[in-house]
Design a protein around this motif. Structure first.
Motif, PDB file in Angstrom:
ATOM      1  N   PRO A 230      17.006  -4.050  68.307  1.00 33.33           N
ATOM      2  CA  PRO A 230      18.118  -4.681  67.598  1.00 33.33           C
ATOM      3  C   PRO A 230      19.126  -5.306  68.554  1.00 33.33           C
ATOM      4  O   PRO A 230      19.457  -4.733  69.586  1.00 33.33           O
ATOM      5  CB  PRO A 230      18.751  -3.514  66.812  1.00 33.33           C
ATOM      6  N   GLY A 231      19.585  -6.502  68.215  1.00 31.31           N
ATOM      7  CA  GLY A 231      20.604  -7.178  69.023  1.00 31.31           C
ATOM      8  C   GLY A 231      21.988  -6.857  68.494  1.00 31.31           C
ATOM      9  O   GLY A 231      22.170  -6.080  67.563  1.00 31.31           O
ATOM     10  N   THR A 232      22.989  -7.489  69.095  1.00 29.44           N
ATOM     11  CA  THR A 232      24.376  -7.178  68.727  1.00 29.44           C
ATOM     12  C   THR A 232      25.127  -8.386  68.169  1.00 29.44           C
ATOM     13  O   THR A 232      26.266  -8.271  67.765  1.00 29.44           O
ATOM     14  CB  THR A 232      25.137  -6.665  69.971  1.00 29.44           C
ATOM     15  N   LYS A 233      24.484  -9.552  68.155  1.00 30.87           N
ATOM     16  CA  LYS A 233      25.188 -10.759  67.720  1.00 30.87           C
ATOM     17  C   LYS A 233      25.371 -10.760  66.197  1.00 30.87           C
ATOM     18  O   LYS A 233      24.510 -10.324  65.450  1.00 30.87           O
ATOM     19  CB  LYS A 233      24.409 -12.006  68.141  1.00 30.87           C
ATOM     20  N   MET A 328       1.907 -13.334  57.367  1.00 33.25           N
ATOM     21  CA  MET A 328       1.989 -12.630  58.650  1.00 33.25           C
ATOM     22  C   MET A 328       3.122 -11.608  58.588  1.00 33.25           C
ATOM     23  O   MET A 328       4.225 -11.838  59.112  1.00 33.25           O
ATOM     24  CB  MET A 328       2.189 -13.639  59.785  1.00 33.25           C
ATOM     25  N   GLU A 329       2.849 -10.505  57.909  1.00 30.42           N
ATOM     26  CA  GLU A 329       3.856  -9.450  57.730  1.00 30.42           C
ATOM     27  C   GLU A 329       4.320  -8.937  59.096  1.00 30.42           C
ATOM     28  O   GLU A 329       3.514  -8.688  59.984  1.00 30.42           O
ATOM     29  CB  GLU A 329       3.266  -8.287  56.924  1.00 30.42           C
ATOM     30  N   GLY A 330       5.629  -8.779  59.239  1.00 32.39           N
ATOM     31  CA  GLY A 330       6.177  -8.206  60.468  1.00 32.39           C
ATOM     32  C   GLY A 330       6.415  -9.204  61.580  1.00 32.39           C
ATOM     33  O   GLY A 330       7.072  -8.875  62.564  1.00 32.39           O
ATOM     34  N   ARG A 331       5.883 -10.427  61.448  1.00 26.75           N
ATOM     35  CA  ARG A 331       6.108 -11.440  62.481  1.00 26.75           C
ATOM     36  C   ARG A 331       7.352 -12.250  62.134  1.00 26.75           C
ATOM     37  O   ARG A 331       7.612 -12.538  60.955  1.00 26.75           O
ATOM     38  CB  ARG A 331       4.897 -12.381  62.605  1.00 26.75           C
ATOM     39  N   ARG A 332       8.121 -12.659  63.143  1.00 26.12           N
ATOM     40  CA  ARG A 332       9.341 -13.441  62.919  1.00 26.12           C
ATOM     41  C   ARG A 332       9.386 -14.620  63.871  1.00 26.12           C
ATOM     42  O   ARG A 332       8.913 -14.529  64.998  1.00 26.12           O
ATOM     43  CB  ARG A 332      10.588 -12.566  63.125  1.00 26.12           C
ATOM     44  N   TYR A 333       9.942 -15.735  63.405  1.00 23.42           N
ATOM     45  CA  TYR A 333      10.168 -16.871  64.288  1.00 23.42           C
ATOM     46  C   TYR A 333      11.243 -16.493  65.301  1.00 23.42           C
ATOM     47  O   TYR A 333      12.147 -15.698  65.013  1.00 23.42           O
ATOM     48  CB  TYR A 333      10.645 -18.095  63.494  1.00 23.42           C
ATOM     49  N   SER A 334      11.165 -17.094  66.488  1.00 23.48           N
ATOM     50  CA  SER A 334      12.130 -16.779  67.540  1.00 23.48           C
ATOM     51  C   SER A 334      13.240 -17.835  67.604  1.00 23.48           C
ATOM     52  O   SER A 334      13.269 -18.780  66.820  1.00 23.48           O
ATOM     53  CB  SER A 334      11.408 -16.689  68.891  1.00 23.48           C
ATOM     54  N   ASP A 335      14.138 -17.677  68.573  1.00 17.75           N
ATOM     55  CA  ASP A 335      15.246 -18.608  68.840  1.00 17.75           C
ATOM     56  C   ASP A 335      16.155 -18.816  67.631  1.00 17.75           C
ATOM     57  O   ASP A 335      16.716 -19.892  67.437  1.00 17.75           O
ATOM     58  CB  ASP A 335      14.710 -19.978  69.312  1.00 17.75           C
ATOM     59  N   GLY A 336      16.285 -17.796  66.783  1.00 17.66           N
ATOM     60  CA  GLY A 336      17.203 -17.891  65.648  1.00 17.66           C
ATOM     61  C   GLY A 336      16.660 -18.646  64.456  1.00 17.66           C
ATOM     62  O   GLY A 336      17.339 -18.752  63.422  1.00 17.66           O
ATOM     63  N   LEU A 337      15.422 -19.161  64.550  1.00 24.43           N
ATOM     64  CA  LEU A 337      14.871 -19.940  63.445  1.00 24.43           C
ATOM     65  C   LEU A 337      14.669 -19.072  62.199  1.00 24.43           C
ATOM     66  O   LEU A 337      14.924 -19.522  61.075  1.00 24.43           O
ATOM     67  CB  LEU A 337      13.551 -20.595  63.865  1.00 24.43           C
ATOM     68  N   ARG A 351      19.595  -9.240  61.930  1.00 24.48           N
ATOM     69  CA  ARG A 351      20.221  -9.525  63.227  1.00 24.48           C
ATOM     70  C   ARG A 351      19.191 -10.060  64.207  1.00 24.48           C
ATOM     71  O   ARG A 351      18.032  -9.666  64.173  1.00 24.48           O
ATOM     72  CB  ARG A 351      20.845  -8.254  63.819  1.00 24.48           C
ATOM     73  N   GLU A 352      19.638 -10.960  65.072  1.00 22.88           N
ATOM     74  CA  GLU A 352      18.772 -11.412  66.156  1.00 22.88           C
ATOM     75  C   GLU A 352      18.457 -10.216  67.041  1.00 22.88           C
ATOM     76  O   GLU A 352      19.297  -9.342  67.252  1.00 22.88           O
ATOM     77  CB  GLU A 352      19.454 -12.502  66.987  1.00 22.88           C
ATOM     78  N   SER A 353      17.256 -10.171  67.540  1.00 20.60           N
ATOM     79  CA  SER A 353      16.837  -9.018  68.329  1.00 20.60           C
ATOM     80  C   SER A 353      16.831  -9.335  69.817  1.00 20.60           C
ATOM     81  O   SER A 353      16.814 -10.494  70.213  1.00 20.60           O
ATOM     82  CB  SER A 353      15.440  -8.581  67.885  1.00 20.60           C
ATOM     83  N   GLN A 354      16.848  -8.283  70.608  1.00 23.44           N
ATOM     84  CA  GLN A 354      16.731  -8.439  72.055  1.00 23.44           C
ATOM     85  C   GLN A 354      15.285  -8.202  72.447  1.00 23.44           C
ATOM     86  O   GLN A 354      14.659  -7.232  72.020  1.00 23.44           O
ATOM     87  CB  GLN A 354      17.626  -7.434  72.794  1.00 23.44           C
ATOM     88  N   THR A 355      14.734  -9.096  73.247  1.00 24.51           N
ATOM     89  CA  THR A 355      13.355  -8.955  73.689  1.00 24.51           C
ATOM     90  C   THR A 355      13.245  -7.817  74.697  1.00 24.51           C
ATOM     91  O   THR A 355      13.936  -7.806  75.709  1.00 24.51           O
ATOM     92  CB  THR A 355      12.857 -10.273  74.327  1.00 24.51           C
ATOM     93  N   LEU A 356      12.379  -6.847  74.389  1.00 27.38           N
ATOM     94  CA  LEU A 356      12.127  -5.728  75.306  1.00 27.38           C
ATOM     95  C   LEU A 356      10.904  -6.019  76.172  1.00 27.38           C
ATOM     96  O   LEU A 356      10.843  -5.603  77.323  1.00 27.38           O
ATOM     97  CB  LEU A 356      11.909  -4.432  74.531  1.00 27.38           C
ATOM     98  N   ALA A 357       9.925  -6.711  75.591  1.00 25.08           N
ATOM     99  CA  ALA A 357       8.707  -7.050  76.337  1.00 25.08           C
ATOM    100  C   ALA A 357       8.008  -8.181  75.596  1.00 25.08           C
ATOM    101  O   ALA A 357       8.099  -8.284  74.378  1.00 25.08           O
ATOM    102  CB  ALA A 357       7.790  -5.833  76.432  1.00 25.08           C
ATOM    103  N   SER A 358       7.297  -9.018  76.336  1.00 23.59           N
ATOM    104  CA  SER A 358       6.645 -10.169  75.722  1.00 23.59           C
ATOM    105  C   SER A 358       5.466 -10.631  76.570  1.00 23.59           C
ATOM    106  O   SER A 358       5.495 -10.510  77.801  1.00 23.59           O
ATOM    107  CB  SER A 358       7.668 -11.315  75.585  1.00 23.59           C
ATOM    108  N   ILE A 359       4.433 -11.153  75.899  1.00 22.22           N
ATOM    109  CA  ILE A 359       3.292 -11.745  76.613  1.00 22.22           C
ATOM    110  C   ILE A 359       2.554 -12.680  75.654  1.00 22.22           C
ATOM    111  O   ILE A 359       2.565 -12.457  74.440  1.00 22.22           O
ATOM    112  CB  ILE A 359       2.331 -10.655  77.157  1.00 22.22           C
TER     113      ILE A 359
END
Length: 881
Positions: A230-233, A328-337, A351-359
């Motif tokens: 979870p992000g804080t914005k 696509m349950e559970g998937r979300r667009y990134s960059d606030g889209l 809330r916008e989330s903070q990336t913990l890990a990505s590949i």
């Protein structure tokens, strides 16, 4: 006129044909062994597994035992599954073993093809991963083919959604492991977030066979796997901007490029937005969040369409897979889209989330020692498979000649005319009893097509892509007499459509395409549903000039022909030239999409190099029993940097800043007052550096004696993991921000990718320096003690005699103890969040066993026991928990 490739083939021969000839020679060796295998008892047949493993251990290569191993699998399949591999299926297996893509037509039995390569490669005991596109296929194949593997003495595992840690670890320890691309990828990321080596589930990535390889390695390659917290914005700005952009008009305030799928605001847009929102400068530094939300809101308004790109399900926005039509349950667009779409549709904004890990899937699957794939449609993308994954494509011959008749496309002026034509054609065919499968490119189109059929009184089934099991069942029944099925082009991949009784005489399954997809592969996949294993069949595409592909890439020329001929709305053009023109348009789109994916990969490769370094360092921390030397090496590095900054060898001694040097040293490793300026002034530069290193070593040794070896070793690991993880997460955020704005450098005639690489390297080096500083500082300043009331253990000298106990501020020690507990708890929560965010609610073993003390504070297994014994909780009251 011959193309260059055609001329080369005339003189040099077709490489695909040469490889098939080579494989055929190996198949002849396998066939020669068949009579012997048939005469073996079950015990002797299964005994080959032990024999093969012994041979491999002695240095025999897999290629040397391949004919025998394949012959063993074929005979086992005949006995256990009732299916004997065709020669072309053995060819496919050899292709997979060699780390290639086997293109095999739909219905040629790809599931069985993989068994030979899986068995041979599993004999090494390093694990083989069978990767599928959904959970249903993974479970089905693990149960179905698992019978064959278990009969031969191999263990079989399944990675399923919501599986807990012990089950998941056991599944990866098996000789053959089935699962989806998402599960394998997320487990890799989670393994690089654990608190101890024992919490990792995967082994080193050895060999993978990817089913529907084009879908996974190409279609899904643009979407990275992201584990987020979870992000804080605040989300208020998304609501504000969603309302503001409603007042903007396309063509006047913004332009949409449908070919490139981009939207650009006009000069008039920004002043309008500023007036509506009540600000003077949208792009002022203090409005950076608003400007970000404006960009996302405009994309949501102009490019993202309900029931095409996403659906509103309750109070959620659920993405629709553009290729399969699945939700696509559970998937979300990134960059606030995603937040912008939620605001647009008036649902709760997450809330916008903070990336913990990505590949990306591209970089995940390139980590396997050997990779192979199979699909019915790969040749059109061979260039991409070669360049990105080094995977050649071999087209495997069909077991029986193809009988399906692929009719030329017909094209109408309008969509309405096209749908009328489809309705009439389906009605006419349906009256004969011939089954029909109607392929669509979206959920919306499926609904439109269903409405047309209802008007024509034609009973039909619309595929609901929410449940894979139901999807497979509907598609499997599409070949029954009188069946009419509407499905998105790619739905039901991996499911065989068998013809019902009497259908063969009626002409087999009739495929109706209602629109050309931008990728030829998807159209070929739809056509490939018909004509399996030499069955009869037919396919035909009905198009209109209003279809997206036609409108954007191929309509002008064809529309001109129609107008010149004075053709009516319901009068179609049907000619091979039209089909070629459309395929030319598709090639243009495919080339553009390849460039987009290649562009994404070029940037992600930079991130991937950094990811490998960080994850590599993290694994060293997990495996390290004693990290003392690692931390002291960091301190020496810090001292070297301090010397360069404050006592540079290029300066005279009187120019050295020794006061600043001492102040800096005291912030990290030197006790207050231990270093004296007057004493340092008497030393040469090398001697000063030696003195600083000596002070650091003394301080570290004192802390070890104060806390004891066991506590110090645990403290090293906890602190290092916490700092590395936090700094890496911050770095991911910074890299995202850099990536967002880097393309603006092109306006200054600078290459954005080159600029990105330079700045990314600088940021990474700064992060590494920051990691070392913070780890060293924490190791010299945090403290741990036993709970109040416990017997204190006095430090001893090297000869065993008691040393005077240091005077310690008990309040400071309690605060330090709480800090260490918090750090450990943060790490546990960090991983638990990562697992829960993707449906895996199994927290790490240590987190599971944590209890609470009397004050309600969580007590971890390695925390001091609340009873005051001075022992760790796991060795005291937590021993039997």
């Amino acid at each position: 006129m011959f193309g260059i490739s055609s001329i080369l083939k005339r003189f040099l021969g077709d490489n695909n044909d040469k490889e098939i000839a080579r494989y055929t020679a190996i198949v002849e060796q396998i066939n020669a062994l068949e009579p012997t295998m048939k005469n073996l008892t079950d015990d002797k047949l299964t005994g080959y597994t032990r024999r093969f493993r012994e041979q491999l251990a002695e240095g025999v290569t897999m290629e040397e035992i391949l004919p025998e191993a394949f012959a063993v699998v074929r005979e086992t399949s005949r006995r256990v599954l009732g299916m004997r591999h065709f020669d072309v299926q053995l060819i496919g297996g050899i292709c997979l073993h060699e780390g290639r893509i086997a293109e095999m037509r739909t219905g040629e039995g790809k599931t069985l093809v993989a068994t030979t390569a899986v068995y041979l490669n599993a004999l090494e005991g390093k694990g083989v991963h069978m990767v599928t596109v959904n959970d249903y296929l993974a479970r089905r194949d693990s149960e179905w083919m698992g019978k064959l593997y278990r009969y031969l003495g191999l263990s079989v595992g399944l990675i399923a959604h919501n599986m807990d840690f012990p089950e998941r670890k056991a599944a990866y320890a098996a000789d053959v492991t089935f699962g989806t691309n998402n599960e394998f990828g997320f487990d890799y990321l989670r393994d690089n977030m654990v608190l101890s080596e024992g919490q990792m589930v995967q082994r080193p990535l050895h060999y993978a066979i990817v089913d529907e390889v084009d879908s996974i390695l190409i279609d899904e390659a643009r979407t990275p796997l992201i584990i987020s917290g979870p992000g804080t914005k605040s989300t208020d700005n998304y609501r504000v901007m969603a309302e503001a952009v409603r007042h903007l008009k396309e063509g006047e305030d913004y332009t949409v490029d449908e070919k490139q799928k981009t939207v650009a605001p006009a000069d008039s847009a920004v002043p309008k937005i500023e007036k509506i929102v009540g600000i003077t400068n949208l792009y002022a530094p203090e409005n950076i969040e608003l400007s970000h939300c404006f960009t996302a809101a405009l994309r949501a308004k102009a490019l993202m369409h309900r029931d095409r790109d996403y659906v509103v399900k309750g109070d959620e926005i659920v993405i629709v897979d553009e290729f399969t039509g699945r939700l696509m349950e559970g998937r979300r667009y990134s960059d606030g889209l995603h937040q912008a779409i939620e605001a647009k549709e008036g649902v709760k904004i997450q809330r916008e989330s903070q990336t913990l890990a990505s590949i990306t899937f591209q970089n995940y699957f390139r980590m396997y020692d050997k990779l192979a794939g199979m699909t019915g449609t790969a040749k059109t993308e061979e260039n991409e498979f070669l360049k990105i994954y080094n995977l050649p494509v071999i087209v495997i011959p069909t077991n029986k000649p193809i009988q399906r008749i692929d009719e030329a496309d017909v094209i109408y002026k309008t969509k309405a005319a096209k749908y009328r034509a489809v309705g009439n054609a389906v009605k006419e065919i349906h009256e004969t009893g011939q089954p029909i499968l109607i392929g669509t490119t979206s959920i919306t189109q499926s609904e439109e097509m269903s409405h047309v059929l209802k008007k024509n009184g034609i009973p039909h089934v619309v595929l609901n892509a929410k449940f894979h099991e139901k999807e497979a069942e509907i598609v499997a029944n599409a070949g029954q007499k009188g069946a009419v099925t509407i499905a998105t082009n790619m739905a039901g991949r991996g499911t065989d459509i068998k013809l019902g009784e009497g259908v063969e005489a009626l002409g087999g399954l009739y495929i109706v395409g209602t629109e050309r997809h931008e990728s030829r592969r998807i159209d070929n996949q739809l056509r490939g549903r018909s004509g399996r294993q030499g069955d009869p069949g037919a396919s035909k595409f009905f198009l209109s000039l209003e279809d997206d592909l036609m409108r954007l890439f191929a309509s002008d020329r064809i529309a001109g022909i129609m107008d010149r001929l004075g053709m009516e709305e319901d009068e179609p053009i049907e000619h091979a030239i039209i089909t070629r023109s459309i395929e030319h348009a598709q090639k243009k789109v495919e080339a553009r999409n390849f460039d987009i994916r290649k562009h994404v990969l070029e940037y992600d490769d930079v991130m991937n190099q950094q990811r490998e370094v960080i994850y590599g360092e993290r694994r060293k921390i997990l495996k390290g029993e004693n990290l003392r030397e690692n931390i002291l090496a960091m301190v020496k590095h810090i001292i070297k940097d301090e010397m360069t900054q404050y006592a540079n060898e290029k300066l005279y001694p009187e120019e050295w800043q020794l006061d600043a040097l001492i102040e800096d040293a005291e912030k990290v490793y030197a006790p207050q007052g231990r270093l004296k300026k007057a004493e340092l002034e008497q030393l040469a530069r090398d001697e000063i550096q030696e003195e600083l290193e000596k002070v650091a070593e003394e301080g570290y040794k004192a802390r070890e004696q104060m806390f004891g070896e066991e506590n110090m070793r645990e403290l090293e690991k906890v602190v290092m993991l916490r700092v590395v993880d936090q700094k890496w997460m911050d770095h991911l955020d910074h890299m995202d921000m850099l990536r967002e704005g880097i393309n603006l450098r092109a306006y200054g005639q600078r290459n954005p990718l080159v600029e990105y690489k330079i700045e990314a390297l600088t940021m990474f080096e700064e992060m590494e320096a920051s990691i070392m500083d913070q780890i060293a500082s924490l190791m010299y300043h945090v403290s741990i003690v036993t709970p109040q009331g416990a017997a204190a253990v006095a430090p001893t000298s090297e000869d065993g005699t008691p040393r005077p106990a240091p005077v310690v501020d008990e309040g400071a020690q309690r605060r330090a103890e709480q800090l260490l507990a918090r750090e450990r708890s943060k790490l546990e929560d960090h991983l638990s969040t990562a697992r829960a965010s993707h449906g895996d609610e199994s927290a790490p073993a240590e987190a599971k066993s944590a209890k609470k003390d009397e004050s309600g504070k969580k007590v971890g297994r390695n925390d001091p026991c609340p009873c005051g014994s001075g022992k760790k909780y796991k060795n005291c009251h937590g021993k039997d928990k």
